[in-house]
Design a protein around this motif. Structure first.
Motif, PDB file in Angstrom:
ATOM      1  N   LEU A 187      -7.271  11.848  35.778  1.00 25.36           N
ATOM      2  CA  LEU A 187      -6.535  11.425  36.968  1.00 25.36           C
ATOM      3  C   LEU A 187      -5.165  10.864  36.591  1.00 25.36           C
ATOM      4  O   LEU A 187      -4.152  11.193  37.227  1.00 25.36           O
ATOM      5  N   ALA A 188      -5.114  10.032  35.561  1.00 26.00           N
ATOM      6  CA  ALA A 188      -3.843   9.458  35.129  1.00 26.00           C
ATOM      7  C   ALA A 188      -2.880  10.544  34.677  1.00 26.00           C
ATOM      8  O   ALA A 188      -1.669  10.483  34.935  1.00 26.00           O
ATOM      9  N   GLU A 189      -3.402  11.581  34.009  1.00 29.44           N
ATOM     10  CA  GLU A 189      -2.551  12.664  33.539  1.00 29.44           C
ATOM     11  C   GLU A 189      -2.018  13.480  34.721  1.00 29.44           C
ATOM     12  O   GLU A 189      -0.849  13.888  34.734  1.00 29.44           O
ATOM     13  N   VAL A 190      -2.861  13.743  35.724  1.00 25.68           N
ATOM     14  CA  VAL A 190      -2.409  14.463  36.914  1.00 25.68           C
ATOM     15  C   VAL A 190      -1.291  13.686  37.610  1.00 25.68           C
ATOM     16  O   VAL A 190      -0.270  14.259  38.019  1.00 25.68           O
ATOM     17  N   ALA A 191      -1.453  12.367  37.740  1.00 27.00           N
ATOM     18  CA  ALA A 191      -0.415  11.544  38.373  1.00 27.00           C
ATOM     19  C   ALA A 191       0.881  11.585  37.573  1.00 27.00           C
ATOM     20  O   ALA A 191       1.972  11.690  38.134  1.00 27.00           O
ATOM     21  N   ALA A 192       0.769  11.525  36.243  1.00 28.65           N
ATOM     22  CA  ALA A 192       1.960  11.552  35.395  1.00 28.65           C
ATOM     23  C   ALA A 192       2.679  12.894  35.495  1.00 28.65           C
ATOM     24  O   ALA A 192       3.920  12.959  35.565  1.00 28.65           O
ATOM     25  N   ARG A 193       1.913  13.974  35.540  1.00 31.27           N
ATOM     26  CA  ARG A 193       2.536  15.293  35.632  1.00 31.27           C
ATOM     27  C   ARG A 193       3.133  15.535  37.015  1.00 31.27           C
ATOM     28  O   ARG A 193       4.142  16.235  37.151  1.00 31.27           O
ATOM     29  N   LEU A 194       2.513  14.959  38.044  1.00 27.74           N
ATOM     30  CA  LEU A 194       3.114  15.054  39.377  1.00 27.74           C
ATOM     31  C   LEU A 194       4.489  14.396  39.388  1.00 27.74           C
ATOM     32  O   LEU A 194       5.453  14.946  39.938  1.00 27.74           O
ATOM     33  N   LEU A 195       4.596  13.227  38.778  1.00 27.60           N
ATOM     34  CA  LEU A 195       5.893  12.548  38.703  1.00 27.60           C
ATOM     35  C   LEU A 195       6.906  13.362  37.911  1.00 27.60           C
ATOM     36  O   LEU A 195       8.076  13.459  38.288  1.00 27.60           O
ATOM     37  N   ALA A 196       6.463  13.967  36.803  1.00 25.13           N
ATOM     38  CA  ALA A 196       7.368  14.747  35.962  1.00 25.13           C
ATOM     39  C   ALA A 196       7.895  15.975  36.703  1.00 25.13           C
ATOM     40  O   ALA A 196       9.020  16.422  36.456  1.00 25.13           O
ATOM     41  N   GLU A 197       7.096  16.518  37.625  1.00 28.64           N
ATOM     42  CA  GLU A 197       7.486  17.722  38.354  1.00 28.64           C
ATOM     43  C   GLU A 197       8.132  17.414  39.703  1.00 28.64           C
ATOM     44  O   GLU A 197       8.586  18.334  40.390  1.00 28.64           O
ATOM     45  N   TRP A 198       8.193  16.149  40.075  1.00 27.40           N
ATOM     46  CA  TRP A 198       8.621  15.770  41.428  1.00 27.40           C
ATOM     47  C   TRP A 198       9.999  16.328  41.788  1.00 27.40           C
ATOM     48  O   TRP A 198      10.195  16.879  42.874  1.00 27.40           O
TER      49      TRP A 198
END
Length: 372
Positions: free
Chosen positions: A216-227
């Motif tokens: 879950l933490a990785e999905v959130a981090a990648r969402l931010l990176a792709e925002w």
């Protein structure tokens, strides 16, 4: 200090003003990119666990539209929900009422404790921002977000916490003095939806994560990176928390069965679209019963919580489409027709979002195609 525009930009703006130019914005009913058309809480009103007049937990859903869904109904966006819980008697203390504090995705996610979210998914905390779940959302709403914890292991799939909000067990109106408006009017929890034009699988861990919480933490981090690299939308929803002296029974969400075009119900996205001829046709919602029995009565109160009158709900229907032209963005009542002129050729999706103007929301969508 006076800030000066660069000379070329200043000249361009001056020339545009002199020529009477104005930006040509698409109509609000046109779905030309990623959009969150609505967020729904089920039920739309909750109450502290000690109150008992309504559940303390609500499931969250989001209607996420994209023009490419007309040809690919399976298209999904990743939506992460956060919730800001105010403090009874001091709603501004947490910043939940200040919209400017709720618009920075990085700041929002950094303020939410994802480890706590794994221990108690969706549970709020008074005066704080908390994680409220993640989902894969599309043309009809959301479904569970499933990702591989280990990209090399097909059997490592985990389901991320599904979107929901639960009042903290210690939230209470008991400390408020007698006559406080919040004891009647209640308060509002702010739900924030961060929607990114990427399926959950595209945001899954790039290397093996030890457990579902780390995934879950990785999905959130990648969402931010792709925002900033992909289409994205930030949307808000207010969830009503009932006061202990509320004047009306708990609200229920409105209902809608289908979208009707030219008197016929359109099939939902994913089903073979309805073949229609060109030219304008009436657009109406289809309801599962007599509107007179579906609309709820409630007591309308002033800002101090004093009752003014008993009213019956008025449902407002918002209309959206991926192609074609809709005459009016909003109609009122199930019998008030809108007008839809389809595009000359090709598939399209049409949505109707109904709101009871008290926090309740529902929606439906229809698929159509015009052409030879």
């Amino acid at each position: 200090m006076r800030h000066l525009l660069p000379l070329p930009l200043a000249l361009l703006l001056a020339a545009s003003a002199a020529a009477g130019c104005a930006p040509d914005f698409p109509p609000a009913s046109e779905v030309s990119g990623l959009r969150v058309l609505a967020i729904r809480a089920e039920p739309p009103e909750i109450a502290p666990a000690g109150d008992g007049s309504a559940p303390a937990r609500a499931a969250l859903d989001a209607l996420v539209a994209h023009p490419l869904q007309a040809t690919d109904p399976s298209r999904r966006a990743t939506v992460i929900h956060l919730a800001c819980t105010p403090v009874p008697g001091a709603p501004d203390a947490s910043g939940c009422a200040r919209l400017e504090a709720l618009t920075d995705p990085a700041a929002l996610l950094s303020g939410a404790d994802l480890a706590e979210a794994c221990a108690a998914p969706g549970r709020g905390r008074a005066g704080a921002l908390t994680f409220a779940g993640a989902a894969a959302c599309g043309a009809l709403g959301c479904e569970p977000a499933v990702v591989r914890r280990d990209p090399a292991d097909p059997g490592s799939e985990v389901t991320l916490p599904e979107p929901a909000y639960e009042l903290p067990s210690d939230l209470s109106f008991s400390a408020l003095p007698a006559g406080a408006p919040e004891r009647v009017l209640g308060l509002e929890v702010t739900v924030i939806a961060l929607a990114l034009d990427a399926a959950p699988a595209e945001l899954a861990p790039a290397s093996a994560a030890p457990d579902a919480c780390a995934a879950l933490a990785e999905v959130a981090a990648r969402l931010l990176a792709e925002w900033d690299l992909r289409g994205h939308v930030l949307a808000l929803k207010r969830v009503r928390v009932r006061g202990p002296e509320a004047l009306s029974p708990p609200n229920a969400n409105p209902v809608i069965s289908a979208v009707r075009l030219g008197g016929a119900a359109l099939p939902p996205p994913g089903a073979p679209p309805a073949a229609i001829a060109g030219g304008g046709q009436d657009l109406l919602p289809a309801l599962p019963g007599d509107p007179a029995t579906l609309l709820e009565e409630y007591v309308y109160a002033d800002s101090d919580g004093r009752p003014i009158e008993t009213r019956r709900e008025t449902w407002a229907f918002s209309w959206f489409a991926t192609a074609g032209e809709i005459d009016r963005l909003v109609t009122h009542g199930a019998g008030e027709a809108d007008r839809y002129a389809p595009a000359p050729a090709g598939p399209a999706l049409v949505w109707s979002v109904v709101r009871d103007l008290r926090g309740g929301t529902a929606w439906s969508a229809g698929a159509l195609a015009t052409g030879p």
